[in-house]
Each structure stands twice: as C-alpha cells, then as structure tokens.
Design a protein around this motif. Sequence first.
Motif, mmCIF file in Angstrom:
data_model
loop_
_atom_site.group_PDB
_atom_site.id
_atom_site.type_symbol
_atom_site.label_atom_id
_atom_site.label_comp_id
_atom_site.label_asym_id
_atom_site.label_seq_id
_atom_site.Cartn_x
_atom_site.Cartn_y
_atom_site.Cartn_z
ATOM 1 N N GLU A 45 0.825 -1.203 0.000
ATOM 2 C CA GLU A 45 0.000 0.000 0.000
ATOM 3 C C GLU A 45 0.858 1.252 0.000
ATOM 4 O O GLU A 45 0.631 2.190 -0.781
ATOM 5 C CB GLU A 45 -0.933 0.020 1.210
ATOM 6 N N ALA A 46 1.877 1.275 0.853
ATOM 7 C CA ALA A 46 2.741 2.454 0.948
ATOM 8 C C ALA A 46 3.536 2.669 -0.339
ATOM 9 O O ALA A 46 3.666 3.809 -0.817
ATOM 10 C CB ALA A 46 3.690 2.310 2.136
ATOM 11 N N VAL A 47 4.071 1.586 -0.896
ATOM 12 C CA VAL A 47 4.862 1.708 -2.128
ATOM 13 C C VAL A 47 4.012 2.247 -3.266
ATOM 14 O O VAL A 47 4.431 3.138 -4.011
ATOM 15 C CB VAL A 47 5.478 0.338 -2.492
ATOM 16 N N GLU A 48 2.806 1.711 -3.426
ATOM 17 C CA GLU A 48 1.930 2.171 -4.502
ATOM 18 C C GLU A 48 1.521 3.628 -4.300
ATOM 19 O O GLU A 48 1.448 4.404 -5.262
ATOM 20 C CB GLU A 48 0.683 1.278 -4.568
ATOM 21 N N TYR A 49 1.286 4.017 -3.065
ATOM 22 C CA TYR A 49 0.938 5.416 -2.792
ATOM 23 C C TYR A 49 2.111 6.322 -3.135
ATOM 24 O O TYR A 49 1.941 7.368 -3.787
ATOM 25 C CB TYR A 49 0.556 5.585 -1.318
ATOM 26 N N ASN A 50 3.303 5.932 -2.742
ATOM 27 C CA ASN A 50 4.478 6.778 -2.965
ATOM 28 C C ASN A 50 4.810 6.942 -4.441
ATOM 29 O O ASN A 50 5.392 7.947 -4.845
ATOM 30 C CB ASN A 50 5.683 6.202 -2.219
ATOM 31 N N LYS A 51 4.435 5.950 -5.248
ATOM 32 C CA LYS A 51 4.675 6.059 -6.691
ATOM 33 C C LYS A 51 3.891 7.211 -7.310
ATOM 34 O O LYS A 51 4.332 7.817 -8.293
ATOM 35 C CB LYS A 51 4.268 4.749 -7.388
ATOM 36 N N ASN A 52 2.738 7.496 -6.744
ATOM 37 C CA ASN A 52 1.823 8.446 -7.370
ATOM 38 C C ASN A 52 1.688 9.762 -6.615
ATOM 39 O O ASN A 52 0.842 10.581 -6.945
ATOM 40 C CB ASN A 52 0.439 7.801 -7.503
ATOM 41 N N HIS A 53 2.510 9.947 -5.582
ATOM 42 C CA HIS A 53 2.417 11.182 -4.799
ATOM 43 C C HIS A 53 3.811 11.722 -4.525
ATOM 44 O O HIS A 53 4.767 10.965 -4.355
ATOM 45 C CB HIS A 53 1.690 10.932 -3.472
ATOM 46 N N SER A 54 3.921 13.031 -4.480
ATOM 47 C CA SER A 54 5.219 13.659 -4.264
ATOM 48 C C SER A 54 5.730 13.433 -2.851
ATOM 49 O O SER A 54 6.922 13.281 -2.617
ATOM 50 C CB SER A 54 5.128 15.163 -4.551
ATOM 51 N N GLU A 55 4.826 13.427 -1.868
ATOM 52 C CA GLU A 55 5.242 13.157 -0.493
ATOM 53 C C GLU A 55 4.979 11.688 -0.188
ATOM 54 O O GLU A 55 4.045 11.100 -0.702
ATOM 55 C CB GLU A 55 4.499 14.059 0.498
ATOM 56 N N GLN A 56 5.841 11.103 0.624
ATOM 57 C CA GLN A 56 5.646 9.703 0.951
ATOM 58 C C GLN A 56 4.761 9.555 2.179
ATOM 59 O O GLN A 56 4.728 10.425 3.047
ATOM 60 C CB GLN A 56 6.989 9.009 1.185
ATOM 61 N N THR A 57 4.039 8.452 2.211
ATOM 62 C CA THR A 57 3.228 8.169 3.380
ATOM 63 C C THR A 57 4.088 7.493 4.445
ATOM 64 O O THR A 57 4.908 6.623 4.138
ATOM 65 C CB THR A 57 2.028 7.274 3.045
ATOM 66 N N LEU A 58 3.894 7.907 5.669
ATOM 67 C CA LEU A 58 4.612 7.313 6.793
ATOM 68 C C LEU A 58 3.693 6.415 7.614
ATOM 69 O O LEU A 58 4.056 5.988 8.704
ATOM 70 C CB LEU A 58 5.205 8.418 7.672
ATOM 71 N N TRP A 59 2.513 6.156 7.059
ATOM 72 C CA TRP A 59 1.532 5.302 7.740
ATOM 73 C C TRP A 59 0.907 4.376 6.717
ATOM 74 O O TRP A 59 0.734 4.740 5.544
ATOM 75 C CB TRP A 59 0.441 6.157 8.395
ATOM 76 N N THR A 60 0.606 3.156 7.129
ATOM 77 C CA THR A 60 -0.110 2.232 6.259
ATOM 78 C C THR A 60 -1.288 1.645 7.014
ATOM 79 O O THR A 60 -1.189 1.339 8.213
ATOM 80 C CB THR A 60 0.793 1.090 5.762
ATOM 81 N N GLY A 61 -2.395 1.487 6.332
ATOM 82 C CA GLY A 61 -3.568 0.854 6.929
ATOM 83 C C GLY A 61 -3.668 -0.606 6.585
ATOM 84 O O GLY A 61 -4.665 -1.260 6.910
#
Length: 855
Positions: A45-61
């Motif tokens: 989830e985090a990797v896929e989110y980071n691919k499409n957003h300039s800021e990285q997520t530091l949380w995963t659900g």
Amino acid sequence: MKKAIPHVVALLIFIVITFAYLYPVLQGKTIFGADTQSYMGMSHEAVEYNKNHSEQTLWTGSMFGGMPTYQISMSEPASVVKYIDTCLRVLPGPTYRVFLYLVGFYILLVMFGVSPWLSIGGAVAFAFGSYNLIIIVAGHNTKAVAIAYMAPIVASIYYAFRHNNLKGWLTGAALLALFLGLGLYANHVQITYYTLFIVICFGVSEFVFAVKEKTLPDFFKALGMLVAGALLAVGLNATRIMTTQEYVKATMRGDSNGLTVKGSDNHGLDKDYITAWSYGIGESFTLMIPNFRGGASVGKLDADSETANKIEEITGYRKSASGLSSSDKERLDRVMQTNPNSLKPRNLDELMYTFNLPLYWGEQPFTSGPVYVGAIVCFLFLLGMLIVPGREKWWLFAAAVLGLLLSWGRNFMPLTDFFIDYVPMYNKFRTVSMTLTITCLAMCIMAVLGVKEFLTGDAKPVSKLRVLYISAGITGGLCLLFWVFPSLAGSFVSPQDASYTGSYSFLQETLPADRAALLSSDALRSLIFILLAAAVLFVSVKGKLNTMVASVALAVLFAADMIPVAARYLNSGDFVDDSVVNKPYSPSFADKYILSDKSLDFRVLDLTVDIFNSSKPSYFHKTVGGYSAVKLRRYQELIDVQLSPELGRLSQNLRKVTSEADIYKVFGNTPILNMLNTKYVIISGASLPLFNNYAYGNAWLVDKVRFAATPDDEIGLLDDVDLQSVVLVDEALKESVRDTVFNTEDAEIQLISYQPNRLEYAFSAKTPQLAVFSEVFYYTGWHAYIGDKEVPFFRADYLLRAMNLEAGSYKITFVFEPSSYKIGKIISIISSILLTLAFCGIIFAAVKKRNNKIR
C-alpha cells in the motif's frame, strides 16, 4: 599506483568470485526469500501510494489496523549515505550483499596491517560463512548489509587508536562516521547493536593498556574523536533513528501499558520470546563441523543414505549409475518451482532429491542451517590465541566467547537473565542465536592475525611449530573423535521423529542413522581441511614456501572449505525469474471479489493464512492481521486478550451454520472484529468471502461513555458492552471527555476521503457528539483538524481514536505528519554536509602533504 594495484586486484577477484558463485544473476534471475515476499506484502500500500504522490506516506492501513511505515518501507531523505548505498546497489540482486561481505572484511584486515593477499583469503573465509548466505536466502536483506558493515566499523575504531596522532584520530573518526552511517542506513539495529559489544571489548582492552603505558590522554583524545564520528553517523540517519526511537516506545518492545492479564506487564519483549531461538551448547560444534546437528530442519539425503535404502526396498526405484549432475538438479528445481505435480522421478537419486526431510535435531524450534565459521578458521583461531600478542588477542577472545555464551540463551540463563534485566536495549531484540555474528567476526579476525603472526612474526621456528602442533592437534583431534565415534555427539533423535508412524515408521530408525553419518562425514571433511592448512604452515616455517605463496595457498583452502558448505544453503535452486518477484502474490477469487468493492475503507480477515504471521492479505487489502516484529503493543495485547479468543469462537460458530441467516448472526457476536470495521472474512480463496453486516464502519457516534478504572478493565469490557453505542474510556483520560450522554438522532459521520496518511470525514449533528474512529490510536504524529484549526482527540476502546464534536456540519481531517521525521530530515542534511567537508579536508591535507614532498 603500486600501492593501489593489490587492492584493485582484490576488488576484481571479489567481483569474479561473487558472480561465479551467484551466476544465475547473469541469467536475469534473483533470490526471492520468504522475508522479501513478506516485505512486498506489508509494504504494498505504501509503495503504490508513494509512486503516485510527491510526499511519501509514513503510515499504512494494510496491517494490524494501521501502523507507521518506519520499519517497513520508509524512504530516507537525501543524504550522503543514501547516494553511496544507491551506487553500491548497481550490483544485481544478492551479488551486492556478498560483495559487501568481501570488501568490508578486506578493509578491516588491511587496516589491521594484514597483507592484501592474505586479506583476500580472510575476506573469503568471512563472507562465505554459512549464516551470511542463509540469511540472504531467507530474505533478511537488511541484516546481511548490516553484518557486512560490522567489520569496517570495527576497523575504523581500531585505526584511530593504532594511529596515535591527530591525523589518525580524525581519519578514524571520519571513517567511523561513514561506515557506521552506512550500517545504520541498512536499518537492522540489532546487528549494529551487537557490533557495539565488539567495540566495547576492544575499548576496555585499549583502556587497560593505556593505563599500563600511561597514555590515557591520547586514549581519551581518540575516544572523543570517535564519539564525534559516531554522533555524525547517527545524524546521517536521524530521520530513521528519531522515528524508530519514538515508535518503539509504543511497540511490543516498549514499556508496559499497565495491563497485567496474560503477563502483559513486561517491559520490552517477553523472555520466552527473546530466547525462543537459542543455540544449543553442544550445537556450538557446528562452528567447526557444519552437520554436527544435522544441518537444516528441512534437508535432502542422497541415494546412498539409510533412508534411501529403505525407500528403495519399498518403492522399487533404483540408483542411477552416474548420480545427479548439476543440470539434473537445475531441471528438478525448475519443475518443483513451477509445476511440482508434473514431477516424475526417473530413479532413486531423483526421488531422494525431491524429498525434504527433517535432518536437524538440535534445540532450536527450526533452522535454515548451521552457523559454520570454518574448520580452518577454528584451527587458526586457536593458533592465534597461542601466538598473537596479548594486546590484539584478548579483546577478540572476549568478544568471541561473549557472542557464543549469549547465543545459548535459555540454555545459559544466568548470563541471559543478567543481560535482559540490566544491559540497556538487550530486551528489545529476539533470536539470541544472532549473537553468533559477534563470534564469527572475532574468530575470523583472530584466525587471520594468527596466520600473519605465524608467517611474519619474530618467534623462533621451534616455537611456531609447537603452536602449530597444539592448535592442529586439539581441533583436528576433536574432528577425528567425532569422525570415528559420532555417537559422542548425542542420540541423533529429533522430537519430530515420533510423528512418523504407520508406513513411515521406518524413518524413526533411518533418520538418526543418517544424521550420524552426516556428522561423521563432515567431521572427516573438517579434519582434512585442518590438516591441509596445517601442512601449508608447516612447509612455510620450514622455508619451502614464501609468505605470499603460503597466503595464496591458504586463501584457496579457505574458499575450498567455505564455499561448498555455503552452497548447501544458497545455490542455483534458490533463484527465481524476475517475473516471480514482480508478481509475488496472485489474487484468489475471494480477493478479486473484495477488490471489486470500491468503498473507501474497510478491513478484511483472511482465515486461509496464519492471520498474524502472514502479509499476503495485506498485499491486496487493509487487514486485521499481517506480519511484523514491531507491532504496536496495544494491538498485540488486543490480539492476546480479545481478538484470538474471538477468532476461535468465530471458527467454531462458522462450522455450525446451516444457512445465510446463521452467518449474519455469527457476526453479531464478534464485537472486536466489528469495531475494527471488518467487512469481509475469507474462509476459502475459491469461494465468495463472508460479508459482515455488523461491522461498525469507519466511524460512529455513541450514546454514552463508560469509564474503566484500570487497563485490565478497559480491555476486559470490550466484549461485554455494546461498543456501537457505548465507548470505553480509561479513567486516566476522564478529562478528555466533555459529556457522557449524547443524543445521536439525526446525527451522522462518514468517511469521504481515504489516503493512508490522510483521512477526511463529513460530520453533521444538531447537538454535541462523541465520535469513535475505527483507526488505531498512535500517540504521536497524527493530527486532527476541523477546517484550519487543530483539535484534540484521545484514545478509547483500548486502542481506537475518539473525539468530542460540537454541533454543526463540517469536515474532520486526520493527517499523519510526525515532527520527528521533519527534524530528522534537517539533521540528516546537515550531517551529510559535515561528513562531506570532513573527507574533503582529509583528501586536501593528503594531497598538500604529497605535493610538499615532491617539492
């Protein structure tokens, strides 16, 4: 240039050895260990989110109701160690890690004053220690990199103390900042922590000699410089260290939450959990004889084994005249990986190759293989103890023994208890057998220093021969005993053997016999290598071989000893095509059905896997379970006290259902799953998942508040009240609650936007309300806003979030933006600049000194 040539040759040799051993990488293959696959599930989830957003997520659900990504897939901000690591990773797949093993230990030996040619042999001996390769197969990639940097970290400190001047102190400190920075960047704190034990042994030794030689001022100057270098290394990794330090307090490794049921009042990990993987005292002989305890829990026997002879009688399969070739094994490996059902063995050799048998009979629950440091290394370690000067040997001896004793864990509880109870941070780590990394490093250093002293030292030939006879006699004599009398090692019986009954009962007799044969065979093997190495040293002391030829001969013997054993656990059969890595999991019918549900956020329970030890469901869904060694303590407590018993009752009740209506009723008695918004339950990948119509949703409004006097009360009441209408709040948080009774008529709240690090809710009510959010409460990093105004929220229902809401219609936004990450990022950048300036200064000074000499 003349000085550089041997080092360039060494690097070329290391590249050749690495790619020759791991040749499948040249065919586009890689190793895909179980932990690597788990990582891909938990990080998806985090990797896929980071691919499409300039800021990285530091949380995963995606796991355990939600958790930080600090130890999962957090990308470090730009720093000098990140760029260096990126450059090194141009080597494909596992070659990067094996090459680091070789280069790291080579750097250490050169800085210890060992000749390049002997250093090459020593590097091979260390790099191909069985444990170093086993962890690569398992996918413990960060651990492997951290182990590779143990040697240069120790070397940097050694250099600073041995070059007793300002230049030496500064250079040692700068190198420590670089190598420790890279070691910390690898993100396996446990290995770096164990490296500290070696450093402490060396530091104590240096302090003692400084007192004796009255050089304490120089000692403290060197120490001060090294502390500055260590702080700079910490600064380079400030982002990871600060977030981890913050997070660990709330995890299983942190302090107690005050819960006393089921022994949850521990501070740090439970002792049984810490010592579950304890090396057996007798098992320590695997350092010299690899199959002393049978090797791996799952292994193969050849067609000449007792088990094969019995299978031959039963099945009628006959031995092949030529045995199995490498191509035969590769073909069988390929079939077993891709289509095992189509496998049709043509002879007994192929049949036995397809069998995985329980060969390990030691005290650990299971193992992927032994820790083999090398028969030659063990022989030379003892030789080093007899010939290396005291200032060099005693700290290495202390480190080697300490690592060994700590690895025994529950088999040597007086020492283990002391370290768990009194040594800072020791109770934060599990798998005590990992301390053997300390032993292996120290033994390899001592072994090479012993050879160096033997070949170039001032001792008389008669003294050298006496040392040679003693060390070869003791180690070789032990191998001889176990070769001739393998029964001295024990019974060769594993507790698992009793499970073989009926037509498989013959294994209770054949397996112990085969284990004895494995030990005897390896004892003979080790004896031969000890005698060969002793012969090289004997001939050299007699003047028949010069130092360089003897060093090269020993390097060849090191390789011949270590690489074949390493190949038992990392070989071509462990490689897979890149296509497997690119698609680690395939969705089942149930997964596809759930993925078609485009609701913003809900959780899934997959009963087809080990719920709390599998990250497969997390690759596709946000799940109740997952796989992580750093779960939040409150979630683990929820699992232990409420969730596991509820899942047991759920399984029992599902077996009793006879209609769809019965299924709906079952979920009426699963309050924990319901508050975690568990919308789907997978009971079979091939069928539709069960729909839980009782799930509370992403957020809900309660009618009243009930206070719990103690943590035990709070968690105990979770299955005793209607959590959809009553919220449980710790008495200690009473001031956070404004009202205790609410009118929820015409009031509503719903999730309108989901990102792992940002959640938006729409709220509407005519009267004040109290909302509960089906999201895990984490004490720092999450911020709640109504409009531009930050608003407080608090913990409720033991681990969820709750918030007081005024009447009106508005949006509520939760954002995960920990300040520790932002501050760490700034410190990391500053530290990168300082380290770069330090090395520029050292290089400038060296060039200036050289130019002055030329003039």
